[in-house]
Enzyme design. Structure first.
Site, PDB file in Angstrom:
ATOM      1  N   ILE A 182      -9.557  15.964  23.028  1.00 37.09           N
ATOM      2  CA  ILE A 182     -10.861  16.629  22.977  1.00 37.09           C
ATOM      3  C   ILE A 182     -10.738  17.889  22.132  1.00 37.09           C
ATOM      4  O   ILE A 182      -9.819  18.691  22.319  1.00 37.09           O
ATOM      5  CB  ILE A 182     -11.346  16.983  24.396  1.00 37.09           C
ATOM      6  CG1 ILE A 182     -11.621  15.692  25.174  1.00 37.09           C
ATOM      7  CG2 ILE A 182     -12.602  17.861  24.340  1.00 37.09           C
ATOM      8  CD1 ILE A 182     -11.764  15.886  26.651  1.00 37.09           C
ATOM      9  N   LYS A 183     -11.647  17.997  21.180  1.00 36.00           N
ATOM     10  CA  LYS A 183     -11.710  19.224  20.368  1.00 36.00           C
ATOM     11  C   LYS A 183     -12.969  19.964  20.767  1.00 36.00           C
ATOM     12  O   LYS A 183     -14.073  19.404  20.725  1.00 36.00           O
ATOM     13  CB  LYS A 183     -11.738  18.850  18.883  1.00 36.00           C
ATOM     14  CG  LYS A 183     -12.086  20.004  17.961  1.00 36.00           C
ATOM     15  CD  LYS A 183     -11.979  19.585  16.527  1.00 36.00           C
ATOM     16  CE  LYS A 183     -12.746  20.508  15.621  1.00 36.00           C
ATOM     17  NZ  LYS A 183     -12.544  20.198  14.198  1.00 36.00           N
ATOM     18  N   THR A 184     -12.805  21.215  21.159  1.00 42.66           N
ATOM     19  CA  THR A 184     -13.964  21.978  21.602  1.00 42.66           C
ATOM     20  C   THR A 184     -13.805  23.432  21.175  1.00 42.66           C
ATOM     21  O   THR A 184     -12.861  23.776  20.458  1.00 42.66           O
ATOM     22  CB  THR A 184     -14.148  21.838  23.133  1.00 42.66           C
ATOM     23  OG1 THR A 184     -15.418  22.364  23.506  1.00 42.66           O
ATOM     24  CG2 THR A 184     -13.050  22.549  23.927  1.00 42.66           C
ATOM     25  N   ASP A 231      -7.419  23.388  15.974  1.00 41.79           N
ATOM     26  CA  ASP A 231      -7.844  22.651  14.776  1.00 41.79           C
ATOM     27  C   ASP A 231      -8.700  23.633  13.982  1.00 41.79           C
ATOM     28  O   ASP A 231      -9.921  23.576  14.021  1.00 41.79           O
ATOM     29  CB  ASP A 231      -8.632  21.399  15.179  1.00 41.79           C
ATOM     30  CG  ASP A 231      -8.986  20.535  13.980  1.00 41.79           C
ATOM     31  OD1 ASP A 231      -8.380  20.718  12.911  1.00 41.79           O
ATOM     32  OD2 ASP A 231      -9.883  19.666  14.112  1.00 41.79           O
TER      33      ASP A 231
END
Ligand code: R5P
Length: 277
Positions: A182-184, A231
């Site tokens: 998960i990218k948040t 990221d």
């Protein structure tokens, strides 16, 4: 004692996950250079080939698009770092509602390009919420067949909150859909978000360019809160000292360096006698 082989391990997924997130320390520095898919010519990416060539040696994984891989990775660098391939899009900054995305790349194309993983944006709470969640689940259904991990991006519309309540809700929906990463965005009490989706790994997006100390602090706080990495895009490639910046972020993510120690690394790469405090 010999470790027992795990008969239930999904070997293809695990192999690619190990390419993305180092099994040595369970951390990753992903470099995001996918912005032109909806922003067009992005500051810092106008000469994308040079940007990628310069920064590739210092990241663990490159998040980018099919077109950027084709046009902007030098032939000798192809395969040198795992690619997290963005496979959703269809919007642009010229349109107020950013959530109108669909899948843009097939799983076969991702395999043909040797992607280590594929990335899909989800706009929870936005006009096209259902469409984007279905983009994610459709891609997971396809990618699971071939052992490709899917990274879900909890994208936010222009006026949406980036608080724990919203981001944890969106992240949990992505986990429930079957996302492997998960990218948040970072928020206060971020460890609660990480805990709420454990053991799914969480990476943190950088957001708009801020300043080296602020971006380093965000990376540091994210790691301390349990994120496996970052990221980051604009806070690296839009900085006047992008190599110093990515080296500093690397030291925070992989070396558990403090912001002050990371700033020393940044300053060592600044030309002349200038120093940031
Ligand atoms: C946004 O959806 C894009 O996927 C970017 O990769 C992401 O925002 C990370 O880049 P930045 O650190 O510039 O925000």
């Amino acid at each position: 004692m010999c470790p027992m082989p795990n008969a239930y391990l999904d070997v293809g997924i695990q192999s690619r996950m190990n390419r993305i997130i180092s099994p040595k320390d369970n951390r990753v520095v992903m470099l995001a250079v996918d912005h032109p898919y909806f922003q067009g010519p992005t500051t810092g990416l106008k000469d994308m080939s040079t940007t990628i060539k310069t920064l590739l040696p210092y990241c663990d994984c490159l998040m980018t698009t099919r077109g950027a891989v084709r046009a902007n990775i030098a032939p000798e660098d192809v395969g040198s770092k795992p690619i997290m391939l963005r496979v959703s899009g269809g919007n642009s900054v010229l349109f107020e509602e950013l959530s109108d995305e669909k899948l843009t790349v097939t799983i076969k194309e991702a395999i043909r390009m040797d992607a280590a993983g594929v990335a899909v944006s989800v706009y929870v709470g936005a006009a096209n919420q259902q469409q984007t969640i279905m983009n994610l689940t459709d891609m997971i259904n396809q990618a699971d067949e071939y052992g490709i991990p899917v990274l879900a991006v909890t994208a936010v519309g222009k006026n949406m909150a980036r608080d724990l309540r919203y981001l944890a809700l969106a992240s949990r929906i992505c986990q429930d859909a079957g996302a492997r990463i998960i990218k948040t965005y970072y928020c206060d009490e971020f460890s609660k978000l990480v805990d709420s989706v454990a053991p799914t790994p969480v990476v943190v997006a950088g957001g708009k360019y801020s300043s080296p100390p602020d971006a380093m602090k965000m990376a540091y706080d994210s790691i301390q809160a349990g994120a496996v990495g970052v990221d980051f895009g604009r806070n690296i490639f839009q900085d006047e000292n992008p190599i110093g910046m990515i080296k500093a972020i690397n030291a925070i993510v992989h070396g558990n360096h403090t912001v002050k120690e990371a700033l020393d690394i940044y300053n060592a790469c600044l030309p002349g006698a200038r120093k940031l405090e």
